[in-house]
Design a protein around this motif. Structure first.
Motif, short mmCIF file in Angstrom:
data_model
loop_
_atom_site.label_atom_id
_atom_site.label_comp_id
_atom_site.label_asym_id
_atom_site.label_seq_id
_atom_site.Cartn_x
_atom_site.Cartn_y
_atom_site.Cartn_z
N ILE A 1 0.82 -1.22 0.00
CA ILE A 1 0.00 0.00 0.00
C ILE A 1 0.85 1.27 0.00
N SER A 2 1.94 1.26 0.74
CA SER A 2 2.73 2.48 0.92
C SER A 2 3.63 2.77 -0.27
N ASP A 3 3.84 4.06 -0.53
CA ASP A 3 4.76 4.49 -1.57
C ASP A 3 6.09 4.99 -0.99
N ASP A 4 6.15 5.10 0.32
CA ASP A 4 7.31 5.64 1.00
C ASP A 4 8.43 4.58 1.06
N PRO A 5 9.63 4.91 0.58
CA PRO A 5 10.71 3.91 0.55
C PRO A 5 11.16 3.46 1.95
N VAL A 6 11.13 4.35 2.94
CA VAL A 6 11.53 3.98 4.29
C VAL A 6 10.49 3.04 4.91
N VAL A 7 9.22 3.33 4.72
CA VAL A 7 8.15 2.46 5.22
C VAL A 7 8.24 1.09 4.55
N LYS A 8 8.50 1.07 3.25
CA LYS A 8 8.64 -0.20 2.53
C LYS A 8 9.84 -0.99 3.08
N ALA A 9 10.95 -0.31 3.36
CA ALA A 9 12.13 -0.99 3.90
C ALA A 9 11.83 -1.55 5.29
N ASN A 10 11.12 -0.80 6.12
CA ASN A 10 10.75 -1.30 7.45
C ASN A 10 9.79 -2.48 7.35
N ALA A 11 8.85 -2.43 6.40
CA ALA A 11 7.91 -3.54 6.22
C ALA A 11 8.65 -4.80 5.76
N LYS A 12 9.58 -4.66 4.83
CA LYS A 12 10.37 -5.81 4.37
C LYS A 12 11.19 -6.39 5.52
N GLU A 13 11.78 -5.53 6.31
CA GLU A 13 12.58 -6.00 7.43
C GLU A 13 11.71 -6.73 8.45
N SER A 14 10.51 -6.24 8.68
CA SER A 14 9.58 -6.89 9.59
C SER A 14 9.17 -8.27 9.05
N ILE A 15 8.93 -8.37 7.77
CA ILE A 15 8.59 -9.66 7.16
C ILE A 15 9.76 -10.63 7.31
N ASN A 16 10.97 -10.15 7.05
CA ASN A 16 12.15 -10.99 7.23
C ASN A 16 12.29 -11.45 8.68
N PHE A 17 11.98 -10.56 9.62
CA PHE A 17 12.06 -10.91 11.05
C PHE A 17 11.03 -11.99 11.38
N HIS A 18 9.80 -11.83 10.89
CA HIS A 18 8.77 -12.85 11.11
C HIS A 18 9.22 -14.21 10.59
N LEU A 19 9.67 -14.24 9.36
CA LEU A 19 10.11 -15.50 8.75
C LEU A 19 11.28 -16.10 9.52
N SER A 20 12.22 -15.28 9.93
CA SER A 20 13.37 -15.76 10.69
C SER A 20 12.95 -16.34 12.03
N VAL A 21 12.03 -15.67 12.71
CA VAL A 21 11.55 -16.17 14.01
C VAL A 21 10.87 -17.52 13.83
N TRP A 22 10.04 -17.65 12.79
CA TRP A 22 9.36 -18.92 12.56
C TRP A 22 10.36 -20.03 12.24
N ILE A 23 11.34 -19.74 11.40
CA ILE A 23 12.34 -20.75 11.02
C ILE A 23 13.18 -21.14 12.23
N MET A 24 13.65 -20.15 12.99
CA MET A 24 14.46 -20.45 14.18
C MET A 24 13.64 -21.21 15.22
N GLY A 25 12.38 -20.86 15.36
CA GLY A 25 11.51 -21.58 16.30
C GLY A 25 11.31 -23.03 15.90
N ALA A 26 11.14 -23.27 14.61
CA ALA A 26 10.96 -24.64 14.13
C ALA A 26 12.22 -25.47 14.34
N VAL A 27 13.37 -24.88 14.04
CA VAL A 27 14.64 -25.58 14.22
C VAL A 27 14.87 -25.87 15.71
N ALA A 28 14.61 -24.89 16.56
CA ALA A 28 14.79 -25.08 18.00
C ALA A 28 13.84 -26.15 18.53
N ALA A 29 12.61 -26.16 18.04
CA ALA A 29 11.65 -27.16 18.49
C ALA A 29 12.11 -28.57 18.13
#
Length: 121
Positions: free
Chosen positions: A39-67
């Motif tokens: 939705i956003s056109d702002d490059p900083v907001v887009k960068a923060n959203a991408k980083e948040s998505i990467n964080f979510h995916l990383s947490v899920w992957i690390m959680g699965a490996v730890a489990a």
């Protein structure tokens, strides 16, 4: 030079992207930063959203490996290792999210980069 309205909007959308991990520990929580990314056109907001998505995916992957790695030892020790790993993981996720929100509020012109995560996007 950006207006106050633009800076406030940038702060709000970036903060919502990072806080989305606390909305739910399901796949629905990734929908918030994903929708902000599209939705956003702002490059900083887009960068923060991408980083948040990467964080979510990383947490899920690390959680699965730890489990998987803790399944047998945790079963043998009555779950103590699992609870300890879960507690440490929760503290790490909470601390990183608080740091990301503080950065989004204090430095709206600069995207936050989470340390120790996979950068898929």
């Amino acid at each position: 030079m950006q207006t106050t309205e633009t800076a406030d909007k940038r702060r709000l959308l970036s903060t919502i992207s990072h806080v989305a991990i606390f909305f739910s520990w399901t796949f629905a929580s990734i929908g918030v930063p994903l929708s902000i990314l599209f939705i956003s056109d702002d490059p900083v907001v887009k960068a923060n959203a991408k980083e948040s998505i990467n964080f979510h995916l990383s947490v899920w992957i690390m959680g699965a490996v730890a489990a998987v790695l803790l399944a047998i030892p945790s079963f043998l020790t009555l779950g103590l290792l699992g609870w300890l790993a879960g507690g440490i993981g929760f503290l790490w996720v909470s601390t990183m999210t608080v740091l990301a929100v503080m950065n989004a509020l204090a430095n709206p012109d600069e995207p936050f980069r989470y340390p120790l995560i996979l950068h898929i996007f």
